[in-house]
Write a protein that holds these residues in place. Structure first.
Motif, PDB file in Angstrom:
ATOM      1  N   ALA A 167      51.426  61.259  90.358  1.00 15.00           N
ATOM      2  CA  ALA A 167      52.343  60.151  90.605  1.00 15.00           C
ATOM      3  C   ALA A 167      51.575  58.976  91.201  1.00 15.00           C
ATOM      4  O   ALA A 167      50.575  59.146  91.910  1.00 15.00           O
ATOM      5  CB  ALA A 167      53.444  60.595  91.562  1.00 15.00           C
ATOM      6  N   ALA A 168      52.040  57.779  90.908  1.00 14.17           N
ATOM      7  CA  ALA A 168      51.388  56.579  91.428  1.00 14.17           C
ATOM      8  C   ALA A 168      51.476  56.567  92.949  1.00 14.17           C
ATOM      9  O   ALA A 168      52.543  56.806  93.513  1.00 14.17           O
ATOM     10  CB  ALA A 168      52.042  55.330  90.859  1.00 14.17           C
ATOM     11  N   PRO A 169      50.349  56.316  93.642  1.00 14.59           N
ATOM     12  CA  PRO A 169      50.384  56.280  95.109  1.00 14.59           C
ATOM     13  C   PRO A 169      51.055  55.024  95.650  1.00 14.59           C
ATOM     14  O   PRO A 169      51.233  54.877  96.842  1.00 14.59           O
ATOM     15  CB  PRO A 169      48.896  56.318  95.481  1.00 14.59           C
ATOM     16  N   ILE A 170      51.382  54.072  94.754  1.00 14.39           N
ATOM     17  CA  ILE A 170      52.032  52.832  95.184  1.00 14.39           C
ATOM     18  C   ILE A 170      53.283  52.613  94.349  1.00 14.39           C
ATOM     19  O   ILE A 170      53.489  53.241  93.321  1.00 14.39           O
ATOM     20  CB  ILE A 170      51.093  51.613  95.024  1.00 14.39           C
ATOM     21  N   ASP A 171      54.124  51.718  94.801  1.00  7.30           N
ATOM     22  CA  ASP A 171      55.304  51.318  94.046  1.00  7.30           C
ATOM     23  C   ASP A 171      54.847  50.353  92.947  1.00  7.30           C
ATOM     24  O   ASP A 171      54.433  49.233  93.236  1.00  7.30           O
ATOM     25  CB  ASP A 171      56.298  50.638  94.989  1.00  7.30           C
ATOM     26  N   VAL A 172      54.920  50.800  91.690  1.00  4.04           N
ATOM     27  CA  VAL A 172      54.368  49.986  90.596  1.00  4.04           C
ATOM     28  C   VAL A 172      55.140  48.698  90.392  1.00  4.04           C
ATOM     29  O   VAL A 172      54.638  47.742  89.801  1.00  4.04           O
ATOM     30  CB  VAL A 172      54.323  50.771  89.267  1.00  4.04           C
ATOM     31  N   ASP A 173      56.386  48.650  90.896  1.00  5.69           N
ATOM     32  CA  ASP A 173      57.188  47.426  90.731  1.00  5.69           C
ATOM     33  C   ASP A 173      56.974  46.435  91.874  1.00  5.69           C
ATOM     34  O   ASP A 173      57.450  45.307  91.808  1.00  5.69           O
ATOM     35  CB  ASP A 173      58.679  47.784  90.658  1.00  5.69           C
ATOM     36  N   LYS A 174      56.272  46.875  92.896  1.00  2.00           N
ATOM     37  CA  LYS A 174      56.046  45.995  94.042  1.00  2.00           C
ATOM     38  C   LYS A 174      54.764  45.203  93.841  1.00  2.00           C
ATOM     39  O   LYS A 174      53.682  45.764  93.707  1.00  2.00           O
ATOM     40  CB  LYS A 174      55.950  46.817  95.331  1.00  2.00           C
ATOM     41  N   VAL A 175      54.900  43.886  93.826  1.00  2.00           N
ATOM     42  CA  VAL A 175      53.744  43.018  93.641  1.00  2.00           C
ATOM     43  C   VAL A 175      53.246  42.571  95.014  1.00  2.00           C
ATOM     44  O   VAL A 175      54.036  42.103  95.836  1.00  2.00           O
ATOM     45  CB  VAL A 175      54.109  41.780  92.795  1.00  2.00           C
ATOM     46  N   PRO A 176      51.961  42.740  95.289  1.00  2.00           N
ATOM     47  CA  PRO A 176      51.464  42.318  96.602  1.00  2.00           C
ATOM     48  C   PRO A 176      51.460  40.804  96.759  1.00  2.00           C
ATOM     49  O   PRO A 176      51.555  40.064  95.789  1.00  2.00           O
ATOM     50  CB  PRO A 176      50.033  42.866  96.630  1.00  2.00           C
ATOM     51  N   TYR A 177      51.361  40.369  98.006  1.00  2.00           N
ATOM     52  CA  TYR A 177      51.241  38.953  98.354  1.00  2.00           C
ATOM     53  C   TYR A 177      52.577  38.230  98.239  1.00  2.00           C
ATOM     54  O   TYR A 177      53.570  38.698  98.757  1.00  2.00           O
ATOM     55  CB  TYR A 177      50.109  38.269  97.575  1.00  2.00           C
ATOM     56  N   ASP A 178      52.670  37.124  97.499  1.00  2.00           N
ATOM     57  CA  ASP A 178      53.888  36.329  97.524  1.00  2.00           C
ATOM     58  C   ASP A 178      54.135  35.669  96.173  1.00  2.00           C
ATOM     59  O   ASP A 178      53.462  35.972  95.183  1.00  2.00           O
ATOM     60  CB  ASP A 178      53.801  35.267  98.626  1.00  2.00           C
ATOM     61  N   ALA A 179      55.103  34.762  96.144  1.00  2.00           N
ATOM     62  CA  ALA A 179      55.543  34.168  94.878  1.00  2.00           C
ATOM     63  C   ALA A 179      54.467  33.324  94.203  1.00  2.00           C
ATOM     64  O   ALA A 179      54.546  33.048  93.004  1.00  2.00           O
ATOM     65  CB  ALA A 179      56.784  33.310  95.115  1.00  2.00           C
ATOM     66  N   GLU A 180      53.453  32.918  94.962  1.00  2.00           N
ATOM     67  CA  GLU A 180      52.394  32.083  94.378  1.00  2.00           C
ATOM     68  C   GLU A 180      51.273  32.905  93.750  1.00  2.00           C
ATOM     69  O   GLU A 180      50.339  32.353  93.171  1.00  2.00           O
ATOM     70  CB  GLU A 180      51.819  31.155  95.452  1.00  2.00           C
ATOM     71  N   THR A 181      51.347  34.212  93.869  1.00  2.00           N
ATOM     72  CA  THR A 181      50.341  35.075  93.254  1.00  2.00           C
ATOM     73  C   THR A 181      50.373  34.910  91.738  1.00  2.00           C
ATOM     74  O   THR A 181      51.438  34.899  91.131  1.00  2.00           O
ATOM     75  CB  THR A 181      50.620  36.542  93.610  1.00  2.00           C
ATOM     76  N   LYS A 182      49.202  34.794  91.105  1.00  2.00           N
ATOM     77  CA  LYS A 182      49.123  34.679  89.647  1.00  2.00           C
ATOM     78  C   LYS A 182      49.223  36.064  89.011  1.00  2.00           C
ATOM     79  O   LYS A 182      48.523  36.991  89.419  1.00  2.00           O
ATOM     80  CB  LYS A 182      47.816  33.996  89.235  1.00  2.00           C
ATOM     81  N   LEU A 183      50.109  36.179  88.037  1.00  2.00           N
ATOM     82  CA  LEU A 183      50.361  37.472  87.402  1.00  2.00           C
ATOM     83  C   LEU A 183      50.303  37.326  85.887  1.00  2.00           C
ATOM     84  O   LEU A 183      50.781  36.337  85.331  1.00  2.00           O
ATOM     85  CB  LEU A 183      51.749  37.996  87.785  1.00  2.00           C
TER      86      LEU A 183
END
Length: 558
Positions: free
Chosen positions: A79-95
């Motif tokens: 199982a993934a050790p992190i929440d795959v839907d959770k994006v680190p940092y904030d709204a300005e992060t480039k994705l």
């Protein structure tokens, strides 16, 4: 070595078939095995920062293992050790397309080798600057051959999760797919180029071609390291989770780095000091959250002893933590901070109250005594008159606003960040602490060299008799710094602290953090063990005089 690598620019076809283009290979058969190659490459999959300094880390979103002879159903799935839907940092992060978390399997067209997937990862690449370089997802596949003739063959394949060439971030090769192949003893790198880009892969001055060379170098070097029994020099992330620390660090860097670098008032290199203090602040915030709970800002405070330029104090206060920074000399940088931070930076010398107060025995039958009656003579020189002797009394020093006697509220956490003379004193003060040792001084403030206890080194070596131990490790080295770290740990344990140690991810070779928040005698300091330790350390003769002299000297920078 680089001289053993060959650029395959005249090879028209890759052994992998299809659209693959051969890039670099070793000139001679390698000395390591398939298992050693795969061990190295599995580590690189988990630690892509090995290949690029622009990459902070990879978060593993899914991991599967398959049987070589039945690759249809995974035999192991983590199982993934992190929440795959959770994006680190904030709204300005480039994705870029990070919602695509499904593995992109690929068929290798060479039917003779019969390559099948044995390991499958989907990872999220986290760049050091996520406001400049985008986060992406990437499939990483490890193949072995079903053909017994090629049971020493292994392939590692990387496929990013986007379609458009313009989405390719700077920190990965500018191609559709990357493969690193070990086949018949030869290690090689292969690319699948973007449409119309194949000609660029035949020119060794192109960045993407140079990257292929470096990928081969890394795979070769780390595989040889596994063969030779390389042991990691240090183990990070023993106390605080790496992901939590790094995500907090990125946020702090975004908030504070530009202001601090642009307004730097010291003669030292701002980038080194600013980024180091930001990393220490990130570590402390996550440490306090772990040790004292999510509400730690309302339940604790700090004292940053020997705070120097005040950057760490500024960041922590700006992040909502109550605290005070103390140093014998005010720094130019203090004036750039907000008023609330300037008020929290105190120009005081530090004299632990144990040197000024009566002992518990004396206090028990003379409870009215507030000081021990000690007198501290100090020679004062003046350019126009003869030297004179100034005498400080313990009573005067306790009352002086220019003296900090280390008597703090019970909920105080003490920070000793490269605090030199104070380093060995901090475990004796009776408060939870984190110490990052730098220069060796004894309890009198005199420069000394401590040696790592031989038994500790021998035990470490005996525990690893079948492995090659890197003697640069601060845990088992006899360097001056290793001796100091070992000595501070020993002092802390002698007075009851349960010690943890972390090798911090900071731009400094002096990065060992000694940490403790647990002592059965908390609230009872100074204990008999503290007095005994001071005596065993040779006492604290001339600490007061040495400390008072600090106000007359120029500040040191680390």
């Amino acid at each position: 070595m680089s001289s053993s690598f060959v650029f395959m620019k005249d090879d028209t076809d890759s052994i992998l078939g299809g659209d693959w283009v051969p890039m670099y290979r070793t000139n001679d058969p390698v000395e390591f095995s398939k298992d050693e190659f795969q061990a190295a490459m599995l580590n690189v999959i988990r630690e892509p920062n090995i290949n690029s300094t622009a990459i902070l880390r990879a978060d593993i979103l899914s991991e599967k293992k398959y049987d070589l002879h039945d690759p249809t159903v995974p035999v192991e799935e983590k199982a993934a050790p992190i929440d795959v839907d959770k994006v680190p940092y904030d709204a300005e992060t480039k994705l870029i397309n990070i919602d695509d978390v499904k593995s992109r399997k690929d068929v290798i067209e060479n039917e003779e080798i019969e390559l099948v997937i044995v390991n499958e990862f989907v990872r999220r690449m986290i760049p050091r600057n996520p406001y400049k370089d985008a986060l992406i997802n990437q499939t990483c596949l490890v193949y072995n051959s079903k053909n017994e003739k090629y049971n020493d063959t292994s392939l590692v394949l990387y496929i990013p999760h986007f379609e458009n060439e313009e989405d390719c971030p700077f920190y990965i090769p500018h191609v559709k797919k990357v493969a690193i192949l070990l086949h018949q003893g030869i290690l090689s790198v292969h690319y699948v180029p973007y449409e119309g880009r194949k000609d660029e892969l035949r020119q060794d001055n192109e960045r993407v071609v140079r990257t292929a060379f470096r990928l081969l170098q890394t795979a070769h070097k780390h595989s040889r390291g596994v063969l030779q029994g390389y042991e990691k020099r240090v183990n990070h992330d023993q106390v605080v989770d790496r992901v939590l620390f790094q995500d907090t660090y990125i946020q702090l860097k975004k908030k504070y780095s530009k202001f601090l670098v642009d307004n730097w008032a010291e003669s030292t290199d701002p980038k080194k000091h600013v980024f180091e203090e930001l990393a220490i602040a990130a570590f402390l915030l996550e440490l306090w959250k772990k040790k004292f709970g999510e509400d730690f800002r309302n339940t604790m405070q700090f004292r940053d002893l020997g705070c120097g330029n005040g950057v760490l104090t500024y960041i922590l206060i700006s992040e909502g933590v109550s605290g005070i920074g103390v140093d014998a000399r005010k720094r130019k940088s203090w004036d750039i901070y907000p008023t609330a931070v300037q008020k929290a930076l105190k120009e005081q010398v530090i004299i632990p109250s144990i040197l000024l107060r009566p002992t518990p025995e004396v206090k028990s039958y003379m409870p009215y005594l507030e000081d021990n009656g000690a007198m501290f003579p100090m020679l004062v020189e003046h350019g126009l008159i003869a030297p004179a002797t100034l005498v400080y009394s313990s009573a005067d020093l306790i009352k002086s606003p220019n003296v900090n006697i280390c008597e703090y509220p019970k909920n105080t956490f003490v920070i000793g960040n490269h605090s030199d003379e104070l380093t060995c004193w901090i475990p004796l003060l009776g408060y939870p602490f984190m110490i990052i040792p730098c220069c060796s001084h004894n309890l009198s403030g005199k420069r000394v060299r401590y040696y790592t206890r031989t038994s500790d080194v021998n035990n470490k070596l005996n525990d690893n008799k079948n492995m090659k131990v890197n003697t640069n490790n601060v845990n088992n080295s006899n360097s001056t710094y290793a001796g100091l770290v070992n000595h501070v740990e020993d002092i802390a344990k002698r007075v009851g602290w349960k010690v943890e140690k972390e090798m911090l991810r900071i731009p400094s070779t002096r990065n060992a953090a000694i940490i403790s928040t647990s002592n059965p005698n908390m609230g009872k300091f100074p204990t008999p063990a503290v007095y005994n330790t001071i005596e065993q350390e040779g006492g604290a003769l001339n600490w007061v005089q040495s400390t008072m002299k600090l106000t007359k000297q120029s500040p040191r920078n680390h």
